[in-house]
Design an enzyme around this catalytic site. Structure first.
Site, PDB file in Angstrom:
ATOM      1  N   HIS A 249       0.848  -1.198   0.000  1.00 24.13           N
ATOM      2  CA  HIS A 249       0.000   0.000   0.000  1.00 24.13           C
ATOM      3  C   HIS A 249       0.882   1.246   0.000  1.00 24.13           C
ATOM      4  CE1 HIS A 249      -3.103  -2.704   2.155  1.00 24.13           C
ATOM      5  NE2 HIS A 249      -3.631  -2.384   0.988  1.00 24.13           N
TER       6      HIS A 249
ATOM      7  N   CYS B 199      -2.373  -0.149  10.057  1.00 20.85           N
ATOM      8  CA  CYS B 199      -3.386  -1.013   9.437  1.00 20.85           C
ATOM      9  C   CYS B 199      -4.421  -1.515  10.440  1.00 20.85           C
ATOM     10  CB  CYS B 199      -2.751  -2.269   8.843  1.00 20.85           C
ATOM     11  SG  CYS B 199      -1.340  -1.990   7.811  1.00 20.85           S
TER      12      CYS B 199
HETATM   13  N1  GLY Z   1      -2.028  -9.123   4.698  1.00 18.66           N
HETATM   14  C1  GLY Z   1      -2.570  -7.871   4.432  1.00 18.66           C
HETATM   15  C2  GLY Z   1      -3.028  -7.754   3.029  1.00 18.66           C
HETATM   16  O1  GLY Z   1      -2.434  -8.386   2.163  1.00 18.66           O
HETATM   17  O2  GLY Z   1      -3.958  -7.074   2.746  1.00 18.66           O
END
Ligand code: GLY
Length: 270
Positions: free
Chosen positions: A171, A256
């Site tokens: 991200h 996250c």
């Molecule tokens: N493990 C977090 C994702 O791949 O979204």
């Protein structure tokens, strides 16, 4: 050092979602799979939640989505701006059922709801808010159509959206984080187009260095990035460190694991 805090640098509420029974099967893109100790992961999650509570943040648990191994990474389910919650449409199809419970939680708090719809995809972890600009990672999880829809949704709020292509990290926020004084910390090798972002301050570690403002000078960080914690301390902030190592094995970070609702609403519902 004297710091000027940005206007959204204040406490609100925090959405969290406890790790489910299949956490160890979470998606991996840029990391090798390693065994995950589920009991330790849950204990670390509780300590993470406690860190918010100890700093005056009420926490709200989103209903579990136990069929989704990555559901504890609840940040990816939405983008919140003021009293508007844009419900994401995760780029990984197996993560899409995560959004229903998250939408219920934020709607019950009185937020206006908008949604990213097919064929758009968008993960909350790709959206970096900086004042009235949203920098949005365009890559494996968030597509051009998702960014276009987000831009349309937030334009009436006075928000400009800037797409930032990414290919080296999961991200955009795997590579960039904003400190409350406006400093942008970045892991530069993770960015294809650093020129699209404002001035960046490089961090010395690849993982574990992201930070969340807890209030005052305190920043919540992982214990995995001691050199970045020192860099942050040198800038006049106080790192509050939690061990989230089992959750980091799933390509995640402190950011996250929660949605920070920094602008409490006055009306209980709409
Ligand atoms: N493990 C977090 C994702 O791949 O979204």
């Amino acid at each position: 050092m004297t710091k000027t805090l940005l206007p959204d640098a204040r406490r609100g509420r925090v959405l969290v979602r406890r790790p489910g029974p299949h956490l160890a099967r979470g998606l991996l893109t840029h990391l090798e799979r390693r065994p995950v100790d589920a009991d330790l992961a849950l204990a670390q999650w509780h300590a993470y939640v406690a860190a918010f509570q100890e700093h005056g943040w009420p926490t709200i648990e989103v209903d579990p989505a136990d069929d989704c191994p990555d559901a504890t990474f609840v940040e990816d389910t939405m983008v919140v701006f003021g009293d508007l919650a844009v419900i994401a449409r995760p780029g990984a199809p197996e993560r899409r059922p995560e959004t229903d419970g998250a939408e219920l939680a934020v709607a019950s708090l009185g937020y206006r709801i908008a949604r990213i719809t097919a064929p758009g995809t968008l993960d909350g972890g790709d959206v970096l808010k900086l004042g009235s600009t949203m920098y949005v990672g365009s890559g494996q999880r968030t597509n051009v159509e998702g960014i276009r829809q987000l831009a349309d949704i937030v334009a009436p709020e006075g928000v400009e959206v800037v797409a930032v292509p990414i290919s080296q990290v999961l991200h955009l926020k795997s590579a960039v984080t904003a400190l409350p004084d406006g400093t942008l910390l970045a892991y530069l090798p993770g960015l294809d187009r650093p020129d699209l972002l404002p001035e960046l301050t490089p961090v010395p570690e690849r993982h574990g260095w992201r930070a969340i403002l807890l209030g005052g000078d305190k920043l919540l960080m992982s214990t995995s990035a001691p050199r970045t914690a020192q860099l942050i301390a040198d800038r006049g902030f106080e790192p509050v460190q939690v061990d989230v190592s089992e959750l980091e094995k799933l390509e995640a970070s402190v950011t996250c694991l929660s949605v920070r609702l920094r602008e409490p609403l006055t009306a209980p519902s709409r």
